[in-house]
Design an enzyme around this catalytic site. Sequence first.
Site, PDB file in Angstrom:
ATOM      1  N   LYS A   1       0.845  -1.201   0.000  1.00  0.00           N
ATOM      2  CA  LYS A   1       0.000   0.000   0.000  1.00  0.00           C
ATOM      3  C   LYS A   1       0.877   1.247   0.000  1.00  0.00           C
ATOM      4  O   LYS A   1       2.061   1.222   0.376  1.00  0.00           O
ATOM      5  CB  LYS A   1      -0.941   0.019   1.200  1.00  0.00           C
TER       6      LYS A   1
ATOM      7  N   ASP B   1      -2.486  -1.514  10.605  1.00  0.00           N
ATOM      8  CA  ASP B   1      -2.641  -1.542   9.146  1.00  0.00           C
ATOM      9  C   ASP B   1      -3.292  -2.829   8.629  1.00  0.00           C
ATOM     10  O   ASP B   1      -3.694  -2.902   7.472  1.00  0.00           O
ATOM     11  CB  ASP B   1      -1.268  -1.406   8.455  1.00  0.00           C
TER      12      ASP B   1
END
Length: 298
Positions: free
Chosen positions: A12, A138
């Site tokens: 990401k 996350d």
Amino acid sequence: MLDRLELKAYGKINLGLDVVRKREDGYHEVRMIMQTVHLHDRIVMEKTKEPGIRTETNLPYVPDGEGNLAWRAAKLLMDEFGLSEGVDIKIRKCIPVAAGMAGGSTDAAAVLVGMNRLFGLGLGKKELMRRGVKLGADIPYCILRGTALSEGIGEILTELPPAPQCHVVLAKPQISVSTKAVYEKLRVDALGPEAHPDIDGMAAAIRAGSLDGVTARLGNVLETVTIPDHPEIGAIKRIMLEHGAEGALMSGSGPTVFGIFKDREEADAVCGILRETDNGRLTRQVYLTRFFNKKPAR
């Protein structure tokens, strides 16, 4: 029932990262626009009759066993469901390590998904995300994937429409950065208003399908800590911007920098320039990729 699975664990980037405040519990409250990219690690999971968890990676400096977040993800579900069989987990790392791209978190997220499928645990995505946050902020996003607004400590997620597609150059300099150390050094109260990115404006640009609106609002408050300590991050941003990037930004706590390009040829060219700068001493890893976008929900 399955005995073996191959999974892709996608990295990401943060199109926008703002830190709102430091909480009394020591965590930082954030507002971020998260975006999955196609650069990924490959994970092979195989059920074994022998109990226990075995992990193996292709990089000698990535820990095996309890020191690996993917191992802890498997252990979490193994303990909860009292599984008597074991699992072998082989991880081929492609996402840069300690680079602000959630490499460890996305591997753990993939292992949670894989354990659920291999052992038929019957957990839905939201149930996996609730378990994932116990291991790392996350991880719920890495299970969700796509484009999302992330709030709280990163665990409160709002899905956004797919971000406008583009070419993304990723460049990691020859350094690693400690996320914990960056947040410890950050002084939110000392930052001026200009340091905080326009997260709401970026979300609106994504909803409007405007890549220009997104690139005009790229911002990461953690650059105020990391770039003064590591000027090579700023140097990589300048090279990207001087050679056609619509925008460039450090991802997460760094040190990976990404540049957004409309033109594939310009993106290819800047990859070559970055690899050759200072005879390759500026950047350790350079990749050309694209956004990983899920189909919009109907």
